[in-house]
Design an enzyme around this catalytic site. Structure first.
Site, short mmCIF file in Angstrom:
data_model
loop_
_atom_site.label_atom_id
_atom_site.label_comp_id
_atom_site.label_asym_id
_atom_site.label_seq_id
_atom_site.Cartn_x
_atom_site.Cartn_y
_atom_site.Cartn_z
N HIS A 55 0.85 -1.22 0.00
CA HIS A 55 0.00 0.00 0.00
C HIS A 55 0.87 1.24 0.00
CE1 HIS A 55 -3.05 -2.80 1.27
NE2 HIS A 55 -2.46 -3.03 2.41
N HIS A 85 5.27 6.48 7.07
CA HIS A 85 5.04 6.08 5.68
C HIS A 85 4.55 7.30 4.91
CE1 HIS A 85 1.10 5.70 7.67
NE2 HIS A 85 0.68 6.19 6.51
N HIS A 87 2.14 8.97 1.44
CA HIS A 87 1.08 8.85 0.44
C HIS A 87 1.46 9.79 -0.69
CE1 HIS A 87 -1.72 6.78 3.27
NE2 HIS A 87 -1.03 7.46 4.17
N GLU A 97 -3.06 13.54 1.32
CA GLU A 97 -4.40 13.14 1.78
C GLU A 97 -5.13 14.38 2.30
OE1 GLU A 97 -3.79 9.36 4.19
OE2 GLU A 97 -4.62 8.72 2.27
N HIS A 110 3.21 10.47 7.04
CA HIS A 110 2.50 10.16 8.29
C HIS A 110 3.47 9.53 9.28
CE1 HIS A 110 -1.69 9.90 6.18
NE2 HIS A 110 -1.29 11.13 6.40
N THR A 190 -6.69 6.29 7.38
CA THR A 190 -7.18 6.71 6.05
C THR A 190 -7.27 5.55 5.06
OG1 THR A 190 -4.93 7.23 5.32
CG2 THR A 190 -6.22 9.02 6.34
N THR A 191 -6.97 4.33 5.56
CA THR A 191 -7.27 3.15 4.73
C THR A 191 -7.95 2.14 5.64
OG1 THR A 191 -5.24 1.93 5.25
CG2 THR A 191 -5.14 3.45 3.38
#
Ligand SMILES: COc1ccc([C@H]2OC(=S)NC2=O)c(OC)c1
Ligand SMILES: [Zn+2]
Length: 252
Positions: A55, A85, A87, A97, A110, A190-191
């Site tokens: 991911h 991690h 995004h 995000e 994050h 957020t996932t």
């Protein structure tokens, strides 16, 4: 990873009252003088490995004691650093995000922490309303390389596929902007599983990164080496969710 628009079918909380990310509208944020500075103690940090988990790309830390914690700000306890991690998008300035007054950034970092004072494990904290604290650095693409991000982007070729490799200690404080002024609000992962367990601390000042550095994130693959399909890892961000009456507070 299925599309965010269908997550609610398996995770009804996707349509809950404290979902993340959100669009932050600075002039609508409430300045709260009681909000003190966030304090980061990452100096004894022991990063352990960097992993492409299918991911995102995640750097994990040893969270068996309080050697790396965030405290202060909106937090009632110290929260232990577990991992960080990113995004990102596929091009341009889309990929973050959180958005600020409708503007998105190229990427978002994050830094994930958990409340080890109240909860025994990360998994337990991840389901509690005050279980997690995520510190956000927004990555703004202009032109110059970020002098420390290259430590991460130079290692990405080793995790092109869904694998893990060890990294020496990397203090993520070097990926934060000079100002620690922030917005804070109550939200969620957020996932999936989208647990509503995150106290968000979004730093106002973005860090500057280069197109070349962002490009190295985009050469990662969602797929494993053994799979014949090669799917580039990009656009692993959820769009902003309804505020549902929540207040965003500002530290300044
Ligand atoms: C360990 O299980 C999870 C599951 C989902 C997330 C997502 O929620 C946020 S925040 N970013 C994400 O990618 C996660 O991040 C800490 C950890
Ligand atoms: Zn995340």
């Amino acid at each position: 990873m299925s599309s965010p628009s269908v997550w609610h079918k398996n995770y009804p909380v996707a349509q809950g009252n404290r979902q993340s990310p959100i669009d932050i509208v600075p002039h609508q944020a409430l300045h709260d003088p009681s909000l003190g500075p966030v304090v980061l103690n990452y100096d004894q940090c022991t990063s352990m490995n960097i992993t492409n988990n299918g991911h995102s790309v995640v750097v994990q830390f040893d969270d068996s004691d309080d050697r790396s914690v965030i405290q202060g700000g909106p937090l009632d306890n110290p929260y232990r650093l577990k991992q960080f991690h990113f995004h990102w998008g596929e091009k341009g300035c889309h990929g973050s995000e959180h958005t600020v007054a409708g503007n998105s950034y190229a990427s978002e970092l994050h830094l994930v922490h958990w409340n080890a004072v109240k909860y025994k494990t990360f998994g337990e904290a991840a389901t509690a309303p005050d279980g997690l604290a995520v510190l956000v650095s927004l990555l703004h693409k202009t032109g110059d390389d970020h002098r420390w991000l290259h430590v991460i982007t130079d290692a990405l070729y080793m995790v092109k596929f869904k694998v893990s490799t060890t990294v020496n200690c990397f203090n993520p404080k070097c990926l934060l902007p000079s100002s620690l002024h922030y917005w804070t609000y109550l939200g969620s992962l957020t996932t999936p599983p989208l647990h509503e367990s995150v106290i968000w601390i979004v730093l106002r000042e973005p860090i500057i990164v280069s197109e070349k550095q962002l490009g190295k994130f985009r050469m990662l693959l969602f797929t494993g080496e053994e799979e014949d399909q090669r799917i580039r890892m990009e656009n692993n961000f959820r769009p902003p969710q309804p505020l549902k009456g929540r207040k965003v507070r500002s530290s300044i």
